[in-house]
Motif scaffolding. Structure first.
Motif, PDB file in Angstrom:
ATOM      1  N   GLU A  96       0.824  -1.219   0.000  1.00 52.20           N
ATOM      2  CA  GLU A  96       0.000   0.000   0.000  1.00 52.20           C
ATOM      3  C   GLU A  96       0.854   1.263   0.000  1.00 52.20           C
ATOM      4  OE1 GLU A  96      -3.831  -1.697   2.378  1.00 52.20           O
ATOM      5  OE2 GLU A  96      -2.801  -0.018   3.323  1.00 52.20           O
ATOM      6  N   ILE A  97       1.913   1.272   0.795  1.00 54.53           N
ATOM      7  CA  ILE A  97       2.700   2.502   0.976  1.00 54.53           C
ATOM      8  C   ILE A  97       3.721   2.695  -0.150  1.00 54.53           C
ATOM      9  CG2 ILE A  97       4.330   3.693   2.547  1.00 54.53           C
ATOM     10  CD1 ILE A  97       1.350   3.631   3.509  1.00 54.53           C
ATOM     11  N   THR A  98       4.278   1.595  -0.680  1.00 51.26           N
ATOM     12  CA  THR A  98       5.352   1.758  -1.682  1.00 51.26           C
ATOM     13  C   THR A  98       4.935   1.338  -3.094  1.00 51.26           C
ATOM     14  OG1 THR A  98       6.231  -0.483  -1.423  1.00 51.26           O
ATOM     15  CG2 THR A  98       7.082   1.190   0.091  1.00 51.26           C
ATOM     16  N   GLY A  99       3.857   0.580  -3.201  1.00 50.83           N
ATOM     17  CA  GLY A  99       3.471   0.051  -4.519  1.00 50.83           C
ATOM     18  C   GLY A  99       4.272  -1.184  -4.904  1.00 50.83           C
ATOM     19  N   ILE A 100       5.169  -1.616  -4.027  1.00 53.57           N
ATOM     20  CA  ILE A 100       5.985  -2.803  -4.329  1.00 53.57           C
ATOM     21  C   ILE A 100       5.391  -4.014  -3.607  1.00 53.57           C
ATOM     22  CG2 ILE A 100       8.284  -3.850  -4.122  1.00 53.57           C
ATOM     23  CD1 ILE A 100       9.313  -0.897  -3.864  1.00 53.57           C
ATOM     24  N   LYS A 101       5.217  -5.102  -4.353  1.00 49.66           N
ATOM     25  CA  LYS A 101       4.647  -6.310  -3.749  1.00 49.66           C
ATOM     26  C   LYS A 101       5.776  -7.224  -3.265  1.00 49.66           C
ATOM     27  CE  LYS A 101       1.365 -10.001  -4.546  1.00 49.66           C
ATOM     28  NZ  LYS A 101       0.391 -10.633  -5.371  1.00 49.66           N
ATOM     29  N   ILE A 112      12.242  -8.587  -1.150  1.00 50.25           N
ATOM     30  CA  ILE A 112      12.036  -7.816  -2.379  1.00 50.25           C
ATOM     31  C   ILE A 112      13.281  -8.062  -3.230  1.00 50.25           C
ATOM     32  CG2 ILE A 112      11.904  -5.469  -3.348  1.00 50.25           C
ATOM     33  CD1 ILE A 112      10.197  -4.685  -0.914  1.00 50.25           C
ATOM     34  N   ASN A 113      13.072  -8.403  -4.476  1.00 47.73           N
ATOM     35  CA  ASN A 113      14.192  -8.771  -5.361  1.00 47.73           C
ATOM     36  C   ASN A 113      15.103  -9.826  -4.721  1.00 47.73           C
ATOM     37  OD1 ASN A 113      13.253  -6.894  -7.155  1.00 47.73           O
ATOM     38  ND2 ASN A 113      14.645  -5.277  -6.450  1.00 47.73           N
ATOM     39  N   GLY A 114      14.507 -10.764  -4.008  1.00 43.58           N
ATOM     40  CA  GLY A 114      15.277 -11.857  -3.413  1.00 43.58           C
ATOM     41  C   GLY A 114      16.030 -11.481  -2.143  1.00 43.58           C
ATOM     42  N   LYS A 115      15.902 -10.215  -1.692  1.00 40.77           N
ATOM     43  CA  LYS A 115      16.632  -9.811  -0.480  1.00 40.77           C
ATOM     44  C   LYS A 115      15.651  -9.531   0.658  1.00 40.77           C
ATOM     45  CE  LYS A 115      20.639  -7.678  -2.708  1.00 40.77           C
ATOM     46  NZ  LYS A 115      21.452  -6.453  -2.711  1.00 40.77           N
ATOM     47  N   ASN A 151      24.672  -6.818   2.945  1.00 44.96           N
ATOM     48  CA  ASN A 151      24.226  -6.201   1.680  1.00 44.96           C
ATOM     49  C   ASN A 151      23.739  -7.172   0.610  1.00 44.96           C
ATOM     50  OD1 ASN A 151      23.878  -3.522   1.247  1.00 44.96           O
ATOM     51  ND2 ASN A 151      26.069  -3.078   1.478  1.00 44.96           N
ATOM     52  N   LYS A 152      24.339  -8.360   0.594  1.00 45.68           N
ATOM     53  CA  LYS A 152      23.984  -9.342  -0.451  1.00 45.68           C
ATOM     54  C   LYS A 152      22.633 -10.007  -0.166  1.00 45.68           C
ATOM     55  CE  LYS A 152      28.087 -10.742  -2.872  1.00 45.68           C
ATOM     56  NZ  LYS A 152      29.336 -10.525  -2.101  1.00 45.68           N
ATOM     57  N   ILE A 153      22.236 -10.031   1.121  1.00 46.87           N
ATOM     58  CA  ILE A 153      21.020 -10.786   1.467  1.00 46.87           C
ATOM     59  C   ILE A 153      19.884  -9.917   2.015  1.00 46.87           C
ATOM     60  CG2 ILE A 153      22.130 -13.039   1.842  1.00 46.87           C
ATOM     61  CD1 ILE A 153      22.058 -12.333   4.881  1.00 46.87           C
ATOM     62  N   ALA A 154      20.188  -8.650   2.315  1.00 45.16           N
ATOM     63  CA  ALA A 154      19.146  -7.792   2.904  1.00 45.16           C
ATOM     64  C   ALA A 154      19.066  -6.460   2.171  1.00 45.16           C
ATOM     65  CB  ALA A 154      19.441  -7.558   4.372  1.00 45.16           C
ATOM     66  N   MET A 155      17.921  -5.815   2.273  1.00 44.70           N
ATOM     67  CA  MET A 155      17.738  -4.509   1.635  1.00 44.70           C
ATOM     68  C   MET A 155      16.779  -3.653   2.459  1.00 44.70           C
ATOM     69  SD  MET A 155      14.487  -4.339   0.046  1.00 44.70           S
ATOM     70  CE  MET A 155      14.699  -3.525  -1.521  1.00 44.70           C
ATOM     71  N   SER A 156      16.802  -2.346   2.175  1.00 40.22           N
ATOM     72  CA  SER A 156      15.857  -1.422   2.787  1.00 40.22           C
ATOM     73  C   SER A 156      14.876  -0.950   1.726  1.00 40.22           C
ATOM     74  CB  SER A 156      16.596  -0.195   3.316  1.00 40.22           C
ATOM     75  OG  SER A 156      17.046  -0.394   4.620  1.00 40.22           O
ATOM     76  N   LEU A 157      13.644  -0.630   2.133  1.00 42.16           N
ATOM     77  CA  LEU A 157      12.653  -0.149   1.170  1.00 42.16           C
ATOM     78  C   LEU A 157      13.163   1.064   0.396  1.00 42.16           C
ATOM     79  CD1 LEU A 157       9.367  -0.478   3.273  1.00 42.16           C
ATOM     80  CD2 LEU A 157      10.069  -1.846   1.305  1.00 42.16           C
ATOM     81  N   VAL A 158      13.906   1.939   1.092  1.00 48.80           N
ATOM     82  CA  VAL A 158      14.393   3.155   0.428  1.00 48.80           C
ATOM     83  C   VAL A 158      15.296   2.819  -0.775  1.00 48.80           C
ATOM     84  CG1 VAL A 158      16.422   3.482   1.915  1.00 48.80           C
ATOM     85  CG2 VAL A 158      15.322   5.474   0.886  1.00 48.80           C
ATOM     86  N   ASP A 168       5.824   6.269   9.996  1.00 47.57           N
ATOM     87  CA  ASP A 168       4.525   6.329  10.677  1.00 47.57           C
ATOM     88  C   ASP A 168       3.404   5.829   9.765  1.00 47.57           C
ATOM     89  OD1 ASP A 168       5.732   7.280  12.861  1.00 47.57           O
ATOM     90  OD2 ASP A 168       4.951   9.316  12.756  1.00 47.57           O
ATOM     91  N   GLU A 169       3.440   6.247   8.508  1.00 46.11           N
ATOM     92  CA  GLU A 169       2.386   5.802   7.578  1.00 46.11           C
ATOM     93  C   GLU A 169       2.460   4.302   7.353  1.00 46.11           C
ATOM     94  OE1 GLU A 169       2.018   7.878   3.827  1.00 46.11           O
ATOM     95  OE2 GLU A 169       2.075   9.781   4.896  1.00 46.11           O
ATOM     96  N   LEU A 170       3.682   3.789   7.267  1.00 42.86           N
ATOM     97  CA  LEU A 170       3.844   2.346   7.065  1.00 42.86           C
ATOM     98  C   LEU A 170       3.310   1.589   8.277  1.00 42.86           C
ATOM     99  CD1 LEU A 170       4.902  -0.014   5.373  1.00 42.86           C
ATOM    100  CD2 LEU A 170       7.138   0.304   6.434  1.00 42.86           C
TER     101      LEU A 170
END
Ligand code: BTN
Length: 249
Positions: A96-101, A112-115, A151-158, A168-170
């Motif tokens: 809902e907040i980012t448009g990314i499923k 997201i993208n395997g991370k 970095n290879k296995i994790a990511m941030s939404l940003v 807060d919205e999330l």
């Protein structure tokens, strides 16, 4: 700090901390004091964030670190459904907040993208055949920088969105979605939770390996049963997997 939510159970009481050791630990202190169901503890920074299997969970400023107190009247063997409900709520909130499923990786990671973008650490306190309480701890990498070694296995939404996201919205969106899914859980509508869970998962038919401590099982996923366990078709026949770390083969 988010404003009062118009929910039935989840987030009607919210404790916010700048820094705390672990929101899960504080939630357990609140349970001892008889806090109401749906209480949320959220912190900007955790100094001792905890993950599954005694792992530490890096929790710097910029992430969303929170826990929810639940008192579901279900048997301990169905405890996994609470984590499934939470995974669905976080996936919907992110979408809902980012448009990314995001994709739900069994049992409780969101990718997201395997991370990995989110981890869920559910702590269940149960007597023989009844759950006393459940603390669902949720960590979402939102605007925080990921540690170099992860970095290879994790990511941030940003990283994916490109601009800072409102934490807060999330949080608001996740809690409203969890209120909806949790109401399904207490009305025993597990099928609907499982259906939503599958709409974010792609696990059926995948060849995987699951490691639970020293035990490694390899096979093809044929089902996720009503208790949230994986059913694997292995060379020794059908095997039920209750917990473990999963690798896609
Ligand atoms: C995992 O191992 O993947 C689960 C990580 C869960 C981290 C969250 S952050 C908020 C809550 N408080 C904790 O100490 N852990 C959970």
């Amino acid at each position: 700090m988010i404003s009062q939510l118009d929910t039935k159970i989840i987030g009607r009481k919210i404790y916010h901390f700048d820094t705390i050791d672990s929101t899960n630990l504080f939630a357990k202190i609140l349970i001892k004091k008889g806090t109401e169901e749906g209480t949320v503890v959220v912190a900007d920074i955790q100094s001792s964030g905890r993950g599954r299997k005694d792992r530490t969970w890096s929790s710097p400023k910029g992430g969303l670190w929170f826990s929810i107190v639940l008192y579901p009247i279900i048997s301990p063997k169905s405890g996994m459904i609470a984590t499934m409900a939470a995974s669905v709520a976080v996936a919907k909130g992110i979408e809902e907040i980012t448009g990314i499923k995001p994709v739900i990786k069994w049992p409780n990671d969101l990718l997201i993208n395997g991370k990995k973008v989110c981890g869920i650490f559910t702590e269940l306190d149960a007597r023989k055949d009844i759950i006393n309480n459940v603390v669902v701890g949720i960590g979402v990498n939102v605007n925080n920088k990921i540690d170099e070694e992860l970095n290879k296995i994790a990511m941030s939404l940003v990283d994916e969105v490109g601009t800072e996201i409102s934490i807060d919205e999330l949080l608001r969106s996740i809690l409203i979605n969890l209120d909806e899914t949790y109401n399904k859980l207490i009305h025993n509508d597990y099928d609907s939770i499982r259906e939503s869970w599958h709409s974010y998962s792609n696990i059926i038919g995948k060849k995987i390996q699951v490691q639970d401590d020293d035990i490694i099982t390899t096979g093809k996923v044929t089902d996720v049963d009503e208790d949230g366990c994986l059913i694997l078709d292995t060379e020794n026949g059908s095997v039920k997997i209750v917990s473990g770390d999963l690798t896609y083969l």
